[in-house]
Design a protein around this motif. Structure first.
Motif, PDB file in Angstrom:
ATOM      1  N   PHE A 171       5.628  20.120  13.292  1.00  0.00           N
ATOM      2  CA  PHE A 171       5.900  19.583  14.623  1.00  0.00           C
ATOM      3  C   PHE A 171       7.055  20.342  15.273  1.00  0.00           C
ATOM      4  O   PHE A 171       8.105  20.541  14.669  1.00  0.00           O
ATOM      5  CB  PHE A 171       6.238  18.095  14.525  1.00  0.00           C
ATOM      6  N   GLU A 172       6.845  20.779  16.513  1.00  0.00           N
ATOM      7  CA  GLU A 172       7.868  21.495  17.249  1.00  0.00           C
ATOM      8  C   GLU A 172       8.102  20.814  18.601  1.00  0.00           C
ATOM      9  O   GLU A 172       7.216  20.153  19.137  1.00  0.00           O
ATOM     10  CB  GLU A 172       7.468  22.952  17.473  1.00  0.00           C
ATOM     11  N   ILE A 173       9.303  20.992  19.107  1.00  0.00           N
ATOM     12  CA  ILE A 173       9.672  20.422  20.406  1.00  0.00           C
ATOM     13  C   ILE A 173      10.290  21.516  21.266  1.00  0.00           C
ATOM     14  O   ILE A 173      11.172  22.243  20.813  1.00  0.00           O
ATOM     15  CB  ILE A 173      10.675  19.259  20.254  1.00  0.00           C
ATOM     16  N   HIS A 174       9.803  21.632  22.475  1.00  0.00           N
ATOM     17  CA  HIS A 174      10.396  22.550  23.448  1.00  0.00           C
ATOM     18  C   HIS A 174      10.489  21.815  24.783  1.00  0.00           C
ATOM     19  O   HIS A 174       9.495  21.675  25.495  1.00  0.00           O
ATOM     20  CB  HIS A 174       9.561  23.828  23.591  1.00  0.00           C
ATOM     21  N   TRP A 175      11.671  21.324  25.081  1.00  0.00           N
ATOM     22  CA  TRP A 175      11.906  20.629  26.338  1.00  0.00           C
ATOM     23  C   TRP A 175      12.727  21.520  27.262  1.00  0.00           C
ATOM     24  O   TRP A 175      13.945  21.604  27.115  1.00  0.00           O
ATOM     25  CB  TRP A 175      12.644  19.319  26.106  1.00  0.00           C
ATOM     26  N   PRO A 176      12.113  22.182  28.191  1.00  0.00           N
ATOM     27  CA  PRO A 176      12.893  23.039  29.095  1.00  0.00           C
ATOM     28  C   PRO A 176      13.673  22.260  30.143  1.00  0.00           C
ATOM     29  O   PRO A 176      14.564  22.807  30.777  1.00  0.00           O
ATOM     30  CB  PRO A 176      11.822  23.910  29.758  1.00  0.00           C
ATOM     31  N   ILE A 199      16.118   8.009  30.227  1.00  0.00           N
ATOM     32  CA  ILE A 199      15.860   9.259  29.517  1.00  0.00           C
ATOM     33  C   ILE A 199      14.522   9.795  29.996  1.00  0.00           C
ATOM     34  O   ILE A 199      13.534   9.056  30.069  1.00  0.00           O
ATOM     35  CB  ILE A 199      15.831   9.064  27.986  1.00  0.00           C
ATOM     36  N   SER A 200      14.477  11.065  30.332  1.00  0.00           N
ATOM     37  CA  SER A 200      13.221  11.689  30.746  1.00  0.00           C
ATOM     38  C   SER A 200      13.217  13.131  30.277  1.00  0.00           C
ATOM     39  O   SER A 200      14.272  13.753  30.114  1.00  0.00           O
ATOM     40  CB  SER A 200      13.053  11.642  32.267  1.00  0.00           C
ATOM     41  N   PHE A 201      12.020  13.657  30.012  1.00  0.00           N
ATOM     42  CA  PHE A 201      11.907  15.067  29.648  1.00  0.00           C
ATOM     43  C   PHE A 201      10.528  15.586  30.040  1.00  0.00           C
ATOM     44  O   PHE A 201       9.565  14.832  30.191  1.00  0.00           O
ATOM     45  CB  PHE A 201      12.160  15.301  28.151  1.00  0.00           C
ATOM     46  N   TYR A 202      10.463  16.893  30.172  1.00  0.00           N
ATOM     47  CA  TYR A 202       9.220  17.589  30.494  1.00  0.00           C
ATOM     48  C   TYR A 202       8.860  18.469  29.316  1.00  0.00           C
ATOM     49  O   TYR A 202       9.642  19.323  28.890  1.00  0.00           O
ATOM     50  CB  TYR A 202       9.400  18.432  31.759  1.00  0.00           C
ATOM     51  N   ASP A 203       7.694  18.253  28.746  1.00  0.00           N
ATOM     52  CA  ASP A 203       7.193  19.038  27.627  1.00  0.00           C
ATOM     53  C   ASP A 203       5.902  19.715  28.067  1.00  0.00           C
ATOM     54  O   ASP A 203       4.876  19.051  28.228  1.00  0.00           O
ATOM     55  CB  ASP A 203       6.937  18.146  26.409  1.00  0.00           C
ATOM     56  N   PRO A 204       5.905  21.039  28.273  1.00  0.00           N
ATOM     57  CA  PRO A 204       4.713  21.709  28.795  1.00  0.00           C
ATOM     58  C   PRO A 204       3.524  21.672  27.858  1.00  0.00           C
ATOM     59  O   PRO A 204       2.381  21.834  28.292  1.00  0.00           O
ATOM     60  CB  PRO A 204       5.197  23.144  29.029  1.00  0.00           C
ATOM     61  N   ASP A 205       3.743  21.424  26.554  1.00  0.00           N
ATOM     62  CA  ASP A 205       2.652  21.449  25.581  1.00  0.00           C
ATOM     63  C   ASP A 205       2.132  20.062  25.213  1.00  0.00           C
ATOM     64  O   ASP A 205       1.063  19.955  24.618  1.00  0.00           O
ATOM     65  CB  ASP A 205       3.112  22.155  24.298  1.00  0.00           C
ATOM     66  N   ARG A 206       2.881  19.006  25.554  1.00  0.00           N
ATOM     67  CA  ARG A 206       2.455  17.674  25.126  1.00  0.00           C
ATOM     68  C   ARG A 206       2.480  16.686  26.289  1.00  0.00           C
ATOM     69  O   ARG A 206       1.624  16.702  27.140  1.00  0.00           O
ATOM     70  CB  ARG A 206       3.321  17.200  23.951  1.00  0.00           C
ATOM     71  N   LEU A 207       3.483  15.846  26.337  1.00  0.00           N
ATOM     72  CA  LEU A 207       3.512  14.810  27.366  1.00  0.00           C
ATOM     73  C   LEU A 207       4.811  14.904  28.158  1.00  0.00           C
ATOM     74  O   LEU A 207       5.781  15.511  27.722  1.00  0.00           O
ATOM     75  CB  LEU A 207       3.355  13.414  26.751  1.00  0.00           C
ATOM     76  N   LEU A 229      11.349   0.137  27.076  1.00  0.00           N
ATOM     77  CA  LEU A 229      10.343   0.483  28.073  1.00  0.00           C
ATOM     78  C   LEU A 229      10.160   1.985  28.070  1.00  0.00           C
ATOM     79  O   LEU A 229      11.128   2.745  28.205  1.00  0.00           O
ATOM     80  CB  LEU A 229      10.770   0.015  29.468  1.00  0.00           C
ATOM     81  N   LEU A 230       8.912   2.428  27.908  1.00  0.00           N
ATOM     82  CA  LEU A 230       8.585   3.853  27.884  1.00  0.00           C
ATOM     83  C   LEU A 230       7.441   4.102  28.855  1.00  0.00           C
ATOM     84  O   LEU A 230       6.417   3.422  28.793  1.00  0.00           O
ATOM     85  CB  LEU A 230       8.206   4.289  26.468  1.00  0.00           C
ATOM     86  N   MET A 231       7.615   5.092  29.729  1.00  0.00           N
ATOM     87  CA  MET A 231       6.604   5.402  30.736  1.00  0.00           C
ATOM     88  C   MET A 231       6.344   6.906  30.741  1.00  0.00           C
ATOM     89  O   MET A 231       7.272   7.710  30.824  1.00  0.00           O
ATOM     90  CB  MET A 231       7.083   4.965  32.131  1.00  0.00           C
ATOM     91  N   THR A 232       5.050   7.268  30.622  1.00  0.00           N
ATOM     92  CA  THR A 232       4.622   8.655  30.732  1.00  0.00           C
ATOM     93  C   THR A 232       3.771   8.792  31.997  1.00  0.00           C
ATOM     94  O   THR A 232       3.683   7.864  32.800  1.00  0.00           O
ATOM     95  CB  THR A 232       3.824   9.079  29.493  1.00  0.00           C
ATOM     96  N   ASP A 233       3.127   9.943  32.151  1.00  0.00           N
ATOM     97  CA  ASP A 233       2.276  10.134  33.323  1.00  0.00           C
ATOM     98  C   ASP A 233       1.078   9.187  33.336  1.00  0.00           C
ATOM     99  O   ASP A 233       0.546   8.869  34.401  1.00  0.00           O
ATOM    100  CB  ASP A 233       1.775  11.579  33.374  1.00  0.00           C
TER     101      ASP A 233
END
Length: 255
Positions: A171-176, A199-207, A229-233
């Motif tokens: 498992f890898e994480i890349h949050w730009p 807390i928010s993040f953008y992960d181009p490979d996942r969610l 509370l967790l909200m994604t797209d």
């Protein structure tokens, strides 16, 4: 001849004015770029000598009465790989206890933060774990408990990477791009807790995590979230989560 109250007040007022003037002069002196660079180098060198950490600090600024501003903080592991980089950090230092290694900060704002957790080829530890090993070696048998309290921490332009070079399937994480707003952060020897406002993040490979909030705690035998509370797209999760275990390395049960 007795001294009147007005004379006492006049003397006290002069002393207070002199102290305030001295603080303002020191604050103005520390606002000079050359002095900020010198102070940063001295602090970084002192930390390196006492802990063995590879630390660089470009500028350290103090503003009366308790405002600190750091620029260009760079922490490397023993292989000279970057573990942490802080572009700018502004904070209010409320309390510092050298005896118990305790710190209390007010509002802290970090802009441009990079965190790298990388296992390089042939390494069993990532850079942060190597950093902790250096700290533990320096602490030795005289290890003192560390206490950290932060009323609020706000982070913008956060980048986070977790990568295994010898394990492409791990498992890898890349949050730009990520943001974090946390209140009432407590880091004590036996527990870590915080109230996450956002807390928010953008992960181009996942969610993409649009928003997460809740009360989080981590202790020796349990950890979890409350009012989470967790909200994604495309999803929304709400509730409480708790993990209980016999040891921090053994997540034996889920409640």
């Amino acid at each position: 001849m007795p001294v009147s109250f007005s004379n006492y007040w006049r003397i006290l007022r002069r002393i207070l004015i002199a102290l305030i003037a001295l603080m303002l002069v020191v604050s103005a002196f520390l606002s000079l770029p050359s002095v900020q660079t010198w102070a940063a180098e001295k602090v970084a060198r002192s930390i390196t000598e006492k802990t063995g950490l590879d630390l660089d600090l470009q500028r350290l600024q103090y503003r009366f009465p308790n405002k600190l501003h750091l620029s260009g903080l760079l922490l490397r592991d023993e292989d000279a790989d970057t573990v942490l980089h802080v572009g700018h950090l502004t904070t209010d230092l409320q309390h510092f206890d050298r005896r118990f290694s305790g710190m209390h900060f007010g509002r802290s704002v970090i802009d441009d933060l990079d965190i790298y957790l990388t296992w390089h080829h042939g390494d069993s530890l990532n850079g942060f774990q190597k950093f902790l090993q250096v700290v533990k070696r320096k602490e030795g048998a005289e290890k003192k408990p560390f206490f950290l309290d932060m009323d609020q921490i706000h982070i913008e332009h956060l980048r986070f990477e977790l990568e295994h070079e010898d394990c492409p399937d791990c498992f890898e994480i890349h949050w730009p791009r990520a943001e974090l707003d946390v209140h009432d952060l407590v880091v004590h020897p036996d527990t870590i807790g915080a109230r996450m406002r956002h807390i928010s993040f953008y992960d181009p490979d996942r969610l993409n995590l649009r928003h997460m909030e809740g009360q989080v705690h981590y202790a020796k035998h349990s950890s979890g979230f409350s009012n989470w509370l967790l909200m994604t797209d495309s999803s929304r999760i709400q509730g409480d989560v708790r993990l209980s275990y016999g040891d921090t390395k053994d997540y034996t049960s889920f409640i």
